[in-house]
Design an enzyme around this catalytic site. Structure first.
Site, PDB file in Angstrom:
ATOM      1  CG  HIS A 215      -6.598   3.017   5.723  1.00 17.08           C
ATOM      2  ND1 HIS A 215      -6.848   1.778   5.175  1.00 17.08           N
ATOM      3  CD2 HIS A 215      -7.780   3.466   6.206  1.00 17.08           C
ATOM      4  CE1 HIS A 215      -8.130   1.484   5.348  1.00 17.08           C
ATOM      5  NE2 HIS A 215      -8.717   2.492   5.946  1.00 17.08           N
TER       6      HIS A 215
ATOM      7  CE1 TYR B 167       0.796   2.715   8.755  1.00 17.27           C
ATOM      8  CE2 TYR B 167      -0.391   4.444   9.941  1.00 17.27           C
ATOM      9  CZ  TYR B 167      -0.215   3.683   8.809  1.00 17.27           C
ATOM     10  OH  TYR B 167      -1.029   3.879   7.721  1.00 17.27           O
TER      11      TYR B 167
ATOM     12  NE  ARG C   3      -1.918   2.100   3.303  1.00 14.85           N
ATOM     13  CZ  ARG C   3      -1.862   2.045   4.624  1.00 14.85           C
ATOM     14  NH1 ARG C   3      -2.564   1.148   5.289  1.00 14.85           N
ATOM     15  NH2 ARG C   3      -1.075   2.875   5.296  1.00 14.85           N
TER      16      ARG C   3
HETATM   17  C1  LIG Z   1     -16.070  -4.699  10.441  1.00 19.87           C
HETATM   18  C2  LIG Z   1     -15.108  -3.572  10.358  1.00 19.87           C
HETATM   19  N1  LIG Z   1     -14.150  -3.436  11.312  1.00 19.87           N
HETATM   20  C3  LIG Z   1     -13.281  -2.394  11.275  1.00 19.87           C
HETATM   21  C4  LIG Z   1     -13.347  -1.444  10.279  1.00 19.87           C
HETATM   22  C5  LIG Z   1     -12.379  -0.234  10.254  1.00 19.87           C
HETATM   23  N2  LIG Z   1     -11.385  -0.382   9.171  1.00 19.87           N
HETATM   24  C6  LIG Z   1     -11.591   0.172   7.960  1.00 19.87           C
HETATM   25  S1  LIG Z   1     -10.358  -0.220   6.870  1.00 19.87           S
HETATM   26  C7  LIG Z   1      -9.526  -1.128   8.037  1.00 19.87           C
HETATM   27  C8  LIG Z   1      -8.247  -1.823   7.669  1.00 19.87           C
HETATM   28  C9  LIG Z   1      -8.445  -2.840   6.574  1.00 19.87           C
HETATM   29  O1  LIG Z   1      -7.185  -3.368   6.182  1.00 19.87           O
HETATM   30  P1  LIG Z   1      -7.090  -4.422   4.995  1.00 19.87           P
HETATM   31  O2  LIG Z   1      -8.137  -5.462   5.155  1.00 19.87           O
HETATM   32  O3  LIG Z   1      -5.680  -4.912   4.924  1.00 19.87           O
HETATM   33  O4  LIG Z   1      -7.489  -3.613   3.693  1.00 19.87           O
HETATM   34  P2  LIG Z   1      -6.677  -2.383   3.042  1.00 19.87           P
HETATM   35  O5  LIG Z   1      -7.225  -1.134   3.663  1.00 19.87           O
HETATM   36  O6  LIG Z   1      -5.222  -2.597   3.327  1.00 19.87           O
HETATM   37  O7  LIG Z   1      -6.979  -2.441   1.560  1.00 19.87           O
HETATM   38  C10 LIG Z   1     -10.222  -1.115   9.256  1.00 19.87           C
HETATM   39  C11 LIG Z   1      -9.761  -1.795  10.486  1.00 19.87           C
HETATM   40  C12 LIG Z   1     -14.365  -1.625   9.295  1.00 19.87           C
HETATM   41  N3  LIG Z   1     -14.485  -0.760   8.278  1.00 19.87           N
HETATM   42  N4  LIG Z   1     -15.210  -2.691   9.368  1.00 19.87           N
END
Ligand SMILES: Cc1ncc(C[n+]2csc(CCOP(=O)(O)OP(=O)(O)O)c2C)c(N)n1
Ligand SMILES: Cc1ncc(C[n+]2csc(CCOP(=O)(O)OP(=O)(O)O)c2C)c(N)n1
Ligand SMILES: [Mg+2]
Ligand SMILES: [Mg+2]
Lengths: 335, 409, 409, 335
Positions: free
Chosen positions: C311, C320, C307
């Site tokens: 985010h 971080y 990435r």
């Molecule tokens: C059920 C749920 N828990 C927590 C969140 C908050 N949240 C949004 S994105 C994220 C990280 C996701 O990381 P990843 O699955 O690796 O996807 P990326 O953003 O790296 O594409 C979190 C914890 C959410 N949107 N939904």
């Protein structure tokens, strides 16, 4: 302190005071949480006391359940209240009932903290107020502070409680009170009396509401962000409203509520959640039972709509000052 | 419209009621073949064990191979006794349920080795988060049978105050967690407990048991994910008794050849064992417990067995599977197999076995008499009515005070 | 008390802010090494691929090995164009968000090959259940950029009536499902859709995308379990960009060496591919799509990428992780790599590339001007206020009628 | 027909009539469900239209969501209402909001059926009445029949609805009505008018309540098993009570309810679920708003306690005739 600093201070004190306290959640460890509530705590207390979890809210709750049964005092963070539902089964079927079904052989001193409520343009998945669901679960306490002073004292009281507490944090007022005027100037906790937060340990008792504005004409009961909206509405309306900050939803402080409604004979209850079967319904139902003969007008509910939380039209959903004022007028003008 | 060729694959068992039991399609590895890696083995080293079958008792009831735990005869006799007691107890309780003495019952018939050998291979100080089919653990840990019965008939001496369905035991003193009626929830909780033990500096190991069908629940994934991330000292037992009420294992397994294989996906050591082989279950559990205690993390153990009885007293298997499949089950009856092993060793004989069964029958009958003297569900005495308002939380708030008044107790 | 030796393992990345980026510990298999099995391969045959890394573009940007999809130059140029457009669009939208034109934005920078090559290897008639980081799919499928922008700025022409956060697109016409803000929920839904397609006798394939961090959710297990049981025609893409907001992949992976390995536990074919290699992503997706269409069931594809950006616009990675890690990422930049491949083929050059970038920049700027002419979140016009009461259900019941009156609109 | 046969008949007709209808759930395929509601349907309609699922309620809901978005009409069974919580997130965050968040591009014609309520000595995990949770979710309809005739008609109406319906089946009255007297003789639907169920297709409209006993003195509102308890209590009490069977909880039939309360001026609301934030609270809150000036006594709630559902003392928890009679006396004697 703002509310984030106050909550961080509460966790710092709890970790310092009780070696059995541990904090964890998604991004809650090294980074200190997406809202920074656990900032610096891992550095201070170590990887095994403040740590990151996999993204699985059910696992977070289950881990807390197992740890608590073993004698720890977990404080788990759910990143947004909207995301607590994957943990719903572990909370309702397990956490809430383990003391009961084991006849007290195992207990669940757990706090599930979560940023809650709308007004931050978060759309339907970063704005929910799901408190009513948890108030329908025997064995669970639900706490929602409206200012930094209470946030710290209530969080410490929750951590020290021997039963599970769902602790929702109104994220709209993390950094300052909000009177419901989207276009109004941002205010800070710095110049707010409840922004004065002692450094040390203190608790604010669970189960006790507070009359934050005295009045004779009507009782307004609400919690979280809406307390500030209700206070502003009371001022603007010129109506002599008594405003009560509920603080603890279950068990709610029936004595304080009933005393006020018996005094004023009128009542408005505010909640940001969708209207149907929201917590205002429980308060209304119980108060009309307990205060029926004192009531001079129907109890009014000021609530969100029975829709998901919209994004662009957030302020058409959010129960702002005008909706409180309308309700205040309605209940005071009738009869 | 009427039935047509299914448009997607819906797994179904080969045999249904009316068919003759037939397990000839299974090819079962010979006893003694499986290698026993060091307790610090990585997941990859265990892959052959997750796809194969750990067996120690061969067809002549001899102990063979690296997974023979080499137990003393008295330990074997103790295991036999616990398994016989478990079966006798189950039979009796089922009968009593039919007589209306309790609301519900669930037997573990055919699966006694899973709970008994598993519990014996652990320390009594180790923690267990069982499902509702591991009552054998309680006998191993010496729980008073009368207490167990008092729970099942929900009487005045039920340590759960009549709040739980029968067989949903809780026994904190015995390091036995509260059994949930909700499937799978105990699995990730066990990881939290295990981390708590580590946190407190204890060398306690935590074990949990789950059914083949329940591996499909999200909690199964939560548990293995947590254990892999935090390297928790846990033993995840998957009791593959091939049935989930009326649903055969294929619906949960899909294209996965074994349930143990699932553990490898999390980088966890994973074993598949003949669940009706007392020695194999003992050895596998011992390996996993040593591994966990030594700080090498969690192990998944699939126990390949067969649910000999109905799912519960509310179930009748004749509606969905062939009769007498258990009699034809190639891996046999765990009690018979251990009995014959002991006899082969010259450490046991038919006469002693009959004596044992008689004694345990008597013990169970006697215990029930005593249990009944403390009341039964229907005739009471039960735990006092006001006790329904206790233990909701540390102290009842005003709502329960009012509600108790409303009830007038 | 102060920090002590952790009492259980809590995974942490080797490098944190202030450290110099360093990926020397990774050993990355050479391009062209991986074998390509038949599309009817069983899970076991794919194990080396789940543990290895499928790569087609070597360090000289040559296409090598069995996983080279052997695409025509114009197809490659089309892919390049979609990837560049995705990046240009992301950059622009992020800038506009900083200027307050929209409430929120999420870039897919560095991951463009995952969505673009994946979408190009499927048919436009195939169904997709994306997460919020696959906007590249929309460009491949020809969605009007102005429409995309109108959604992001929540104006009067937002096809979602301003109800969803920016980047949470829905486009039914384009067989693009509604993106959820709740992580992971789309994964098992995709299986239901895929079964529905089978049920209706269509040969449509369904694909979903999930992040490395989200593989920990129970829904991931639900999805793989359903797909394995019903042999559904699904492609499960795990986008391992190594970060979940501030949490590195190790917290979700634990001891699992790869995310693709998880798929094997369900008996599903599982591949791990260099997610920054356009050709490899294309070939792996093509393999999985053919497999699904032919009725051999689901495939898990881990896309190993990085990435490159924050985010979201609410995030600052400098808190971080080391700065400039992306520059040091050994698998490079998917756009640069495809560009150099085309140049190596003599099918592209720097000048054409600059022209392309300029043209797409212009297109995006022009499109935004038009989008803005339909309103912006702050100055409007938005979808009419009463529209917040629409689509809760087929028709509003009395409660919404009253509530709309209360609002006075 | 008994209620099981009536529900089975509804599914049979729906499967026959609409090739897009599919039924699935744990043990719902070959075996026909642990309560036999889907009995014989797999045999008749094939493996892919009536089938067994893995034990994962969240997966069952998610599969239904995907299928419904694709154009099928899934009827999913959750084996017991107590086990619906692993599906809660898919229901509240997805099923309920997909029409809204996609602005109508995708819809969710889904029925989630589940045996519901206590009185069968099922203990805390086979007795719950979790309807209130679902009434707080915008976009979800909640339906609970009280007899075979309505069960069939409401189920067909639910399957034909273009939006998600949570359909709870009072398992205590699957085989016969139950007046709340645990020791009373078991009665059957055979000799009950609502046990007469037409073989063919018909629907009972969603959103409409029914006055099942006319009266002038007080309005009793309830649903499911409690309808029969309330009727028996009305008879026994000798009080001229009007009893209303709600049938659909959301959206509830405010017109029928308000008309009755305005007529009688008194109201008792019954629910088996724990008291706090149960659905009776919503009805009470809304009715005191709409009928305030007609009310002559506080609206009373007859409910389960704020405890888990006990096993041995089930009848001390279950709101039986006496508790209804006490409430009827209380509201009719006061003022
Ligand atoms: C059920 C749920 N828990 C927590 C969140 C908050 N949240 C949004 S994105 C994220 C990280 C996701 O990381 P990843 O699955 O690796 O996807 P990326 O953003 O790296 O594409 C979190 C914890 C959410 N949107 N939904
Ligand atoms: C969450 C949940 N869903 C469904 C049920 C109903 N139920 C009870 S036991 C059972 C079958 C379990 O089968 P398996 O996991 O193989 O365990 P076994 O009974 O064979 O030991 C089901 C579906 C439940 N108790 N909890
Ligand atoms: Mg089983
Ligand atoms: Mg990621």
């Amino acid at each position: 302190m703002n509310m984030i600093q106050a909550l961080n201070s509460a966790l710092d004190i709890a970790l310092e005071k009780d070696p059995n306290v541990v904090c964890f959640g998604e991004d809650a460890g090294y980074f200190g949480g997406v809202f920074r509530v656990t900032a610096k705590l891992q550095e201070k207390y170590g990887l095994d006391r403040v740590f990151d979890t996999p993204i699985n809210e059910g696992a977070i709750a289950a881990m807390a359940i197992g740890m608590a049964a073993k004698g720890l005092r977990p404080v788990a963070e759910i990143q947004f209240a909207d995301y607590i539902f994957p943990a719903f089964d572990q909370i309702i079927s397990e956490m809430a009932r383990i003391r009961y079904r084991s006849a007290g052989q195992f207990t669940q001193p757990i706090v599930m903290r979560s940023p809650w409520g709308g007004g931050i343009r978060g759309g339907q998945t970063h704005s929910m107020s799901p408190e009513a669901f948890f108030t329908h679960i025997p064995g669970i306490k639900v706490v929602i502070p409206s200012n930094p002073y209470d946030a710290k004292g209530l969080l410490l009281a929750s951590i020290e409680s021997d039963d599970p507490v769902i602790f929702f944090e109104p994220k709209r007022i993390y950094n300052g009170p909000f009177d419901g005027q989207a276009d109004g100037a941002l205010s800070s906790w710095a110049n707010h009396p409840k922004g004065e937060v002692p450094e040390g340990h203190y608790t604010v008792p669970l189960g006790k509401a507070e009359v934050v504005r005295e009045g004779e004409a009507v009782t307004v009961i609400t919690y979280g962000t809406q307390v500030h909206v209700a206070l502003a509405a009371a001022e603007k309306s010129g109506i002599d409203a008594e405003v009560i900050d509920l603080k603890t939803l279950t068990p709610y402080d029936i004595d304080t509520l009933a005393a006020s409604v018996n005094k004023t004979g009128r009542c408005v209850i505010g909640q940001e959640a969708p209207r149907t079967s929201g917590f205002a319904a429980e308060l209304s139902a119980q108060l009309q039972e307990d205060c029926f003969y004192a009531l001079e007008a129907p109890i009014e509910r000021v609530t969100g709509w029975d829709t998901p939380y919209p994004h662009a039209h957030e302020w058409a959903y959010f129960p702002g000052q005008q909706r409180f004022i309308n309700a205040l007028k309605k209940v005071t003008e009738t009869a | 419209m009427t039935a047509s060729q299914p448009r997607y694959r819906v797994p179904a068992p080969k045999l249904r009621p009316g068919d003759a039991p037939d397990f000839s399609h299974l090819d079962i590895p010979a006893a003694g073949e499986a290698k026993r890696p060091g307790i610090d083995a990585g997941w990859a080293e265990t892959q052959p064990l997750a796809l194969g079958l750990i067996r120690a008792l061969d067809h002549n009831h001899q102990a063979v191979g690296e997974w023979d735990p080499q137990l003393q005869p008295d330990v074997l006799r103790e295991g036999l006794r616990h398994m016989v007691l478990t079966r006798v107890y189950d039979e009796r309780m089922q009968k009593l349920q039919r007589q209306g003495k309790m609301s519900f019952y669930m037997k573990s018939t055919g699966e006694e080795a899973v709970s008994v050998a598993g519990a014996m291979a652990m320390r009594n100080s180790d923690m267990v988060f069982p499902s509702y089919r591991q009552q054998g653990i309680l006998f191993v840990r010496g729980r008073d049978i009368v207490d167990m019965m008092c729970h099942c008939i929900s009487n005045s001496r039920d340590n759960l105050k009549g709040r739980q369905l029968p067989v949903h035991y809780t026994w904190a003193e015995g390091n036995f967690f509260s059994i949930s009626g909700n499937l799978g929830t105990q699995f990730p909780q066990a990881v939290g407990w295990a981390m708590g033990a580590r946190y407190k500096g204890e060398d306690q190991v935590t074990a949990s048991w789950i059914g083949d069908g329940t591996t499909a629940e999200g909690d199964f994934h939560s548990a293995l994910t947590l254990a892999s991330t935090y390297q928790a000292p846990v033993i995840f037992n998957v009791v593959n008794n091939q049935w989930a009420i009326s649903t055969f294992q294929g619906v949960a397994a899909g294209d996965a050849p074994t349930f143990a294989l699932k553990g490898l996906g999390y980088g966890l050591a994973s074993l598949r064992v003949d669940g009706n082989d007392f020695l194999a279950v003992y050895a596998a559990t011992q390996w996993a417990a040593e591994r966990a205690r030594a700080g090498h993390g969690a192990t998944v153990i699939e126990h390949y067995t067969y649910r000999a009885g109905p799912h519960s007293t509310s179930d009748d298997p004749s509606g969905y599977r062939p009769k007498d499949e258990f009699e034809k089950w190639p891996l046999g009856d765990p009690i018979l197999r251990l009995k014959n092993h002991l006899i082969g060793l010259g450490e046991w004989d038919e006469e002693r076995h009959e004596k044992l069964e008689a004694a345990l029958n008597e013990l169970v009958v006697k215990s029930y008499k005593e249990a009944e003297s403390h009341g039964t569900l229907h005739d009471g005495p039960l735990s006092p009515v006001p006790s329904i308002f206790e233990d909701v939380s540390a102290d009842p708030d005003w709502r329960l005070v009012r509600q108790r008044q409303d009830l007038g107790v």
